[in-house]
Enzyme design. Structure first.
Site, PDB file in Angstrom:
ATOM      1  N   GLY A  12      43.086  42.114  67.281  1.00  0.00           N
ATOM      2  CA  GLY A  12      43.960  42.994  66.502  1.00  0.00           C
ATOM      3  C   GLY A  12      45.062  42.309  65.719  1.00  0.00           C
ATOM      4  N   MET A  90      33.468  45.267  65.323  1.00  0.00           N
ATOM      5  CA  MET A  90      32.229  44.497  65.453  1.00  0.00           C
ATOM      6  C   MET A  90      30.953  45.331  65.392  1.00  0.00           C
ATOM      7  SD  MET A  90      33.415  41.547  65.404  1.00  0.00           S
ATOM      8  CE  MET A  90      32.086  40.445  65.883  1.00  0.00           C
ATOM      9  N   ARG A  91      31.043  46.547  64.869  1.00  0.00           N
ATOM     10  CA  ARG A  91      29.817  47.343  64.725  1.00  0.00           C
ATOM     11  C   ARG A  91      29.547  47.617  63.262  1.00  0.00           C
ATOM     12  NH1 ARG A  91      28.273  51.621  69.278  1.00  0.00           N
ATOM     13  NH2 ARG A  91      26.557  51.754  67.826  1.00  0.00           N
ATOM     14  N   LEU A  93      28.510  50.007  60.317  1.00  0.00           N
ATOM     15  CA  LEU A  93      28.583  51.458  60.104  1.00  0.00           C
ATOM     16  C   LEU A  93      27.288  51.932  59.448  1.00  0.00           C
ATOM     17  CD1 LEU A  93      32.225  51.598  58.736  1.00  0.00           C
ATOM     18  CD2 LEU A  93      31.451  52.274  61.016  1.00  0.00           C
ATOM     19  N   HIS A 109      36.920  39.906  55.817  1.00  0.00           N
ATOM     20  CA  HIS A 109      35.863  38.998  56.249  1.00  0.00           C
ATOM     21  C   HIS A 109      36.357  37.558  56.100  1.00  0.00           C
ATOM     22  CE1 HIS A 109      31.784  37.681  57.049  1.00  0.00           C
ATOM     23  NE2 HIS A 109      31.898  36.826  56.051  1.00  0.00           N
ATOM     24  N   ASP A 141      30.257  49.083  51.752  1.00  0.00           N
ATOM     25  CA  ASP A 141      29.114  49.896  51.311  1.00  0.00           C
ATOM     26  C   ASP A 141      28.042  49.853  52.396  1.00  0.00           C
ATOM     27  OD1 ASP A 141      27.867  47.476  51.100  1.00  0.00           O
ATOM     28  OD2 ASP A 141      27.659  47.499  48.916  1.00  0.00           O
ATOM     29  N   GLY A 143      25.641  47.902  52.979  1.00  0.00           N
ATOM     30  CA  GLY A 143      25.152  46.597  53.451  1.00  0.00           C
ATOM     31  C   GLY A 143      26.119  45.933  54.410  1.00  0.00           C
ATOM     32  N   ASP A 145      28.763  43.317  54.704  1.00  0.00           N
ATOM     33  CA  ASP A 145      29.700  42.478  53.935  1.00  0.00           C
ATOM     34  C   ASP A 145      29.317  42.369  52.458  1.00  0.00           C
ATOM     35  OD1 ASP A 145      31.106  41.965  56.329  1.00  0.00           O
ATOM     36  OD2 ASP A 145      29.757  40.311  56.813  1.00  0.00           O
ATOM     37  N   GLU A 174      44.316  35.850  55.836  1.00  0.00           N
ATOM     38  CA  GLU A 174      43.890  37.232  56.114  1.00  0.00           C
ATOM     39  C   GLU A 174      45.108  38.128  56.281  1.00  0.00           C
ATOM     40  OE1 GLU A 174      40.931  37.810  59.196  1.00  0.00           O
ATOM     41  OE2 GLU A 174      40.179  35.775  58.936  1.00  0.00           O
TER      42      GLU A 174
HETATM   43  C1  GRF Z   1      39.071  38.213  61.655  1.00  0.00           C
HETATM   44  O1  GRF Z   1      38.768  36.862  61.457  1.00  0.00           O
HETATM   45  C2  GRF Z   1      38.412  39.078  60.626  1.00  0.00           C
HETATM   46  O2  GRF Z   1      38.274  38.450  59.389  1.00  0.00           O
HETATM   47  C3  GRF Z   1      37.047  39.309  61.223  1.00  0.00           C
HETATM   48  O3  GRF Z   1      37.265  39.422  62.605  1.00  0.00           O
HETATM   49  C4  GRF Z   1      38.473  38.752  62.948  1.00  0.00           C
HETATM   50  C5  GRF Z   1      39.352  39.773  63.590  1.00  0.00           C
HETATM   51  O4  GRF Z   1      40.550  39.247  64.074  1.00  0.00           O
HETATM   52  N1  GRF Z   1      36.424  40.460  60.616  1.00  0.00           N
HETATM   53  P1  GRF Z   1      41.697  40.219  64.559  1.00  0.00           P
HETATM   54  O5  GRF Z   1      41.068  41.153  65.614  1.00  0.00           O
HETATM   55  O6  GRF Z   1      42.211  40.990  63.381  1.00  0.00           O
HETATM   56  O7  GRF Z   1      42.728  39.323  65.151  1.00  0.00           O
END
Ligand code: GRF
Length: 200
Positions: A12, A90-91, A93, A109, A141, A143, A145, A174
């Site tokens: 998170g 991690m799923r 959609l 990503h 969308d 697909g 990513d 990020e």
């Molecule tokens: C990040 O690297 C994000 O880009 C990827 O999963 C990771 C999540 O990290 N989709 P966090 O849970 O936001 O710390």
């Protein structure tokens, strides 16, 4: 004011970056709900610490993916969210879910899409030998990513990098560009035109 739903599965830290930007009044929006598909993850604690409603919808407790997603949609609709942020969710959609919230789902990503979609992408970037990598905020969308790109940030890949050091360098970016993309959305500054997202 824009209401946001954040879907998480783990640490998170991107959720935290969005919370911090909202609390610092850089974004005029609120997080209505954080939904995790995994019990006991740090993202849930982060939400609770900031007084944000945090719920678990565990896929394993449903007959099938469709029933699981119906419950997630029900919660998001009941909170009247106008934007859904995937933050380490991690799923994948389903197309039904994506169409229900068309143009209103964002993901972050940790690579420069369309290079290295999917999982373990910092490792893949190192193995491939690219000299630069980075991160991408994109609309979601059908697909994996593949949706229209909103913002990207580039970082160098150094000779001595490990998966951990490269991941940390990317994560810093990020935390900068995800809140920025949310801000632009909240100010109605993103226009999707085909594959392109025009800003302003
Ligand atoms: C990040 O690297 C994000 O880009 C990827 O999963 C990771 C999540 O990290 N989709 P966090 O849970 O936001 O710390």
């Amino acid at each position: 004011m824009l209401k946001i739903g954040v879907l998480v599965s783990g640490r998170g830290s991107n959720l935290q970056a969005i919370i911090d930007a909202i609390e610092a009044k850089k974004i005029n929006a609120s997080i209505a709900v954080v939904i995790s598909n995994v019990h006991g993850v740090m993202a849930l604690d982060r939400a609770k610490k900031h007084g944000i409603k945090a719920v678990v919808v565990d896929g394993k407790e449903f007959q099938n993916k469709s029933d699981y997603e119906k419950e997630v949609i029900r919660i998001l609709d009941s909170e009247k969210v106008g934007l859904i942020c995937l933050a380490g969710y991690m799923r994948l959609l389903s197309p039904e879910f994506v169409h229900h919230f068309r143009g209103k789902i964002m993901n972050i990503h940790p690579a420069l899409l369309p290079a290295f979609p999917g999982l373990h992408v910092q490792k893949k970037a190192l193995e491939y030998g690219v000299k630069f990598s980075g991160c991408t905020v994109h609309f979601v969308d059908d697909g994996c990513d593949t949706g229209p790109i909103i913002l990207q940030a580039v970082v160098p890949v150094l000779d001595e990098d490990t998966e951990d050091t490269l991941s940390a360098r990317i994560l810093e970016q990020e935390h900068r560009i995800y809140p920025e993309a949310v801000r632009l959305f909240s100010e109605n500054k993103l226009r999707i035109e085909g594959r392109r997202v025009k800003i302003g």
